[in-house]
Design a protein around this motif. Structure first.
Motif, PDB file in Angstrom:
ATOM      1  N   THR A 183      61.792  25.413 -41.744  1.00  0.00           N
ATOM      2  CA  THR A 183      60.450  25.482 -42.322  1.00  0.00           C
ATOM      3  C   THR A 183      60.468  24.874 -43.711  1.00  0.00           C
ATOM      4  OG1 THR A 183      60.889  27.680 -43.198  1.00  0.00           O
ATOM      5  CG2 THR A 183      59.794  27.559 -41.052  1.00  0.00           C
ATOM      6  N   THR A 233      54.172  28.153 -45.622  1.00  0.00           N
ATOM      7  CA  THR A 233      55.237  27.349 -45.034  1.00  0.00           C
ATOM      8  C   THR A 233      54.781  26.815 -43.683  1.00  0.00           C
ATOM      9  OG1 THR A 233      56.245  29.286 -44.011  1.00  0.00           O
ATOM     10  CG2 THR A 233      57.105  28.617 -46.155  1.00  0.00           C
ATOM     11  N   GLU A 235      56.262  24.581 -40.021  1.00  0.00           N
ATOM     12  CA  GLU A 235      57.442  24.150 -39.279  1.00  0.00           C
ATOM     13  C   GLU A 235      57.680  22.671 -39.544  1.00  0.00           C
ATOM     14  OE1 GLU A 235      58.059  26.222 -35.119  1.00  0.00           O
ATOM     15  OE2 GLU A 235      56.020  25.458 -35.332  1.00  0.00           O
TER      16      GLU A 235
END
Lengths: 280, 123
Positions: free
Chosen positions: A98, A108, A110
């Motif tokens: 992340t 955050t 991916e």
């Protein structure tokens, strides 16, 4: 053992990543007909399927997307797909790194660029193999044999990459690129990343961030910076002018490209060689 | 003659003998290779260059190198070959340096090995 007297039609596959297109072709062999809808050189962050693309989705039994939120149009794919078609977001089958979302320090996201880890691509091969077996169990043997052969090639590629990167001292493994696409690569091979942008090519580059990057390059004695095949290298050129670092070359960040980078093996060899030779 | 694979692959974690450990990073680096089966030959490469090679080294061989062990660690590529009749085998590389001692094991399934092993400061 039952013997099939005639060959069934190849499995229709619609693929929305150059990486999954190659995997489907390698694993499926002549038992699949793959339509690669995101072509080499197209920025997958920007791609939106056109009506003609969605028609091809309608005719496919397997739809492959890169996953990890790279495609924000999977809903459309699901709507266009035939009722018995299988949609597989390949990257969602294994763990993610992340990163902070650009402009939103608390959030955050991916990192979708999983294919820069050869280990991830080997997992992806098995994900595609499993999906094809579900759709065409009669071809299990063919898919298994093809997948094993492709994974063996990837093992060799991984060994080559390690040996090449081992030519570079670990304290010189500092990667400055025009967007933050190489986290998985960095994790596998011990690099530290200094991106100009965040995770997406849509991100605006702030002057504050560029100034900080210039200082980091000076402090860390970074010898070279890299731009990408589908990025505007303007900012990196400014950075090199201020720091004295050289342009290390062009990297393929968002999928396969042209020439040597038209295959996964070639793309990895190009990226690794470019990075190692520039930073030595 | 052979060393049981279990002995190679289940050794305790990295150890550091504080009484004898050198304090400067420029102290000699000692590399030891322990083979489960006797190899016919081996090479060790650092930064793409062969720094040590030998033939029929026996089960254990070691050498000191006058090199700096950087804080970031080092990657060492080990290549080895065994006779074709050798079953699945392994080699353990132990690197002793200013910061302590670390070891890595690599497996070989078909009578040859070419593997990069990473050694970092155990602290």
């Amino acid at each position: 053992m039952a013997t099939r007297l005639w060959a069934a039609e190849p499995v229709g596959v619609a693929s929305f990543s150059t990486i999954t297109t190659e995997i489907a072709e390698k694993v499926g062999g002549d038992r699949v007909k793959v339509s690669g809808l995101v072509k080499a050189g197209i920025d997958p962050h920007d791609y939106e399927p056109k009506p003609d693309d969605l028609k091809q989705v309608g005719g496919a039994r397997l739809i492959l997307a890169s996953g990890k939120h790279m495609e924000n149009y999977t809903g459309k794919l699901q709507e266009s797909a035939a009722p018995n078609a299988l949609l597989v977001e390949v990257g969602d089958a294994f763990s993610s790194l992340t990163m902070k979302e650009e402009g939103e320090a608390q959030k955050t996201v991916e990192d979708p660029h999983w294919w820069h880890s050869i280990a991830n691509v080997k997992k992806a091969v098995r994900v595609v193999q499993d999906a094809l077996v579900k759709i065409s169990p009669a071809d299990t043997g063919t898919f298994s044999k093809n997948a094993d052969a492709y994974v063996a090639q990837l093992d060799q590629l991984e060994n080559w990459a390690w040996a090449k990167i081992a030519e570079l001292p670990r304290d010189k493994r500092k990667l400055v690129t025009s967007h933050d696409a190489f986290q998985y690569f960095a994790r596998d091979y011990g690099f530290t990343i200094y991106p100009v942008e965040g995770v997406s090519t849509h991100d605006e580059v702030s002057s504050t961030k560029v100034a900080a990057l210039v200082q980091t390059i000076k402090d860390q004695h970074v010898k070279a910076v890299f731009f990408e095949n589908i990025e505007n290298p303007k900012v990196l050129k400014e950075v090199t002018a201020e720091t004295g670092a050289k342009i290390g070359g062009e990297l393929y960040a968002d999928g396969l490209g042209e020439g040597q980078a038209a295959t996964y093996d070639g793309m990895i060899r190009h990226n690794v060689t470019t990075i190692v030779e520039a930073l030595k | 003659m052979a060393i049981p694979l279990w002995n190679l692959t289940h050794k305790a974690e990295a150890v550091m003998d504080l009484s004898t450990a050198p304090t400067a990073a420029k102290a000699p680096v000692r590399i030891q290779l322990t083979f489960a089966h006797e190899a016919t030959g081996f090479q060790v490469l650092y930064l793409g260059k062969v720094i040590w090679e030998g033939k029929e080294p026996g089960l254990v061989t070691q050498k000191n190198f006058d090199m700096e062990f950087p804080k970031a660690g080092i990657d060492l590529e080990v290549k080895a070959e065994w006779t074709p009749a050798t079953p699945e085998t392994a080699v353990r590389m132990t690197v002793t340096h200013a910061y302590g001692s670390t070891e890595q094991t690599a497996w070989a399934a078909k009578g040859s090995l070419d593997k990069v092993l990473t050694f970092v400061d155990p602290q």
